[in-house]
Structure formats: C-alpha cells, structure tokens
Write a protein that holds these residues in place. Structure first.
Motif, short mmCIF file in Angstrom:
data_model
loop_
_atom_site.label_atom_id
_atom_site.label_comp_id
_atom_site.label_asym_id
_atom_site.label_seq_id
_atom_site.Cartn_x
_atom_site.Cartn_y
_atom_site.Cartn_z
N VAL A 2 0.84 -1.19 0.00
CA VAL A 2 0.00 0.00 0.00
C VAL A 2 0.88 1.25 0.00
CG1 VAL A 2 -1.77 1.25 1.27
CG2 VAL A 2 -1.80 -1.24 1.26
N ARG A 3 0.57 2.15 -0.90
CA ARG A 3 1.32 3.40 -1.00
C ARG A 3 0.90 4.34 0.15
NH1 ARG A 3 3.37 5.47 -5.65
NH2 ARG A 3 2.27 7.40 -5.21
N PRO A 4 1.80 5.24 0.57
CA PRO A 4 1.47 6.16 1.66
C PRO A 4 0.20 6.98 1.40
CG PRO A 4 3.81 6.23 1.24
CD PRO A 4 3.19 5.38 0.15
N SER A 7 -2.75 4.80 2.11
CA SER A 7 -2.93 4.62 3.56
C SER A 7 -3.56 5.85 4.18
CB SER A 7 -1.58 4.36 4.24
OG SER A 7 -1.08 3.10 3.88
N LEU A 8 -3.08 7.02 3.78
CA LEU A 8 -3.63 8.27 4.32
C LEU A 8 -5.08 8.45 3.92
CD1 LEU A 8 -0.53 10.55 3.77
CD2 LEU A 8 -1.46 9.80 5.97
N GLU A 9 -5.44 8.04 2.71
CA GLU A 9 -6.82 8.12 2.26
C GLU A 9 -7.71 7.19 3.10
OE1 GLU A 9 -8.88 7.27 -1.95
OE2 GLU A 9 -7.07 8.52 -2.05
N GLU A 10 -7.23 5.98 3.37
CA GLU A 10 -7.98 5.04 4.21
C GLU A 10 -8.14 5.58 5.62
OE1 GLU A 10 -6.20 1.14 4.12
OE2 GLU A 10 -6.24 1.08 1.93
N ALA A 12 -8.14 8.76 6.50
CA ALA A 12 -9.10 9.87 6.44
C ALA A 12 -10.52 9.34 6.46
CB ALA A 12 -8.85 10.72 5.20
N ASN A 13 -10.76 8.26 5.72
CA ASN A 13 -12.10 7.65 5.73
C ASN A 13 -12.44 7.10 7.11
OD1 ASN A 13 -12.71 8.20 3.04
ND2 ASN A 13 -11.72 6.32 2.32
N LEU A 14 -11.46 6.48 7.79
CA LEU A 14 -11.68 5.97 9.14
C LEU A 14 -12.01 7.12 10.09
CD1 LEU A 14 -11.65 3.60 11.15
CD2 LEU A 14 -9.18 4.02 11.40
N TYR A 15 -11.27 8.22 9.98
CA TYR A 15 -11.54 9.39 10.81
C TYR A 15 -12.97 9.87 10.59
CZ TYR A 15 -11.71 14.15 12.47
OH TYR A 15 -12.10 15.30 13.11
#
Length: 107
Positions: A2-4, A7-10, A12-15
């Motif tokens: 997984v690219r950084p 990961s950051l997009e995932e 953000a969705n979790l947040y």
C-alpha cells in the motif's frame, strides 16, 4: 504494498467514519476529566500511571456511549467498560497491596 497516499486516504475515511459515530468526543475529554478531578490529579509512580491510564480508557468509553445515547447507546463501549473496570480493580488491589507493604515496613 500500500502506498502512503492510499494509507492516508484510508485513514481519512476511518476518521470520518468514527467522527460521524462519536463526534468531536476527543475535544471534550479534558473537560470531563477536569470536572471529575476538580482538585487535580496526583499520579505517583508506575502503578498510579497504570491506574490512571485504564481509568482514562473507562472515561473515554463512557463519553463515547454518551455520544450515542440518543441512538440507543453503544454496545461495544459497554463491553469495553466492563473489561476496563475489572482491569482497574486488579490495579487498585495491587496498589493497596503496595501501600500495605509500605505500612508494614514502617512499623
């Protein structure tokens, strides 16, 4: 792999998902704890730090439950509170044993 940025997009969705469920609960935690300890908190050593850490988990779960009160509560938080309460009970017993040992040593 997984690219950084993925990961950051995932994350953000979790947040967004958690924030929808709990709101800005994390912004209220300090006010809740301050009101529970109006004279401040005295933490002395690793045992107290363990106790306050678990107590903070309990308080966090209570505030998450409150955030969902009008939606029927939050079952997962109630389960977590039960577990954390028993962990805190164990730590409290450890603390009392330590204090009793110090008192016997001073006699």
């Amino acid at each position: 792999m997984v690219r950084p940025d993925e990961s950051l997009e995932e994350l953000a969705n979790l947040y967004r998902q958690r924030n929808q469920l709990y709101g800005d609960n994390y912004k209220n935690f300090g006010n809740v704890v301050s009101s529970l300890f109006p004279d401040g908190i005295h933490v002395d050593g690793p045992t107290d730090i363990n106790r306050i850490s678990v107590l903070f988990h309990v308080i966090d779960k209570v505030t998450r439950y409150i955030a969902n009160f009008n939606n029927g509560g939050h079952e997962d938080s109630l389960d977590d509170i039960s577990v954390y309460s028993q962990m805190l009970k164990e730590l409290d017993n450890d603390q009392r044993a330590i204090q009793a040992g110090h008192e016997k040593g001073n006699s």
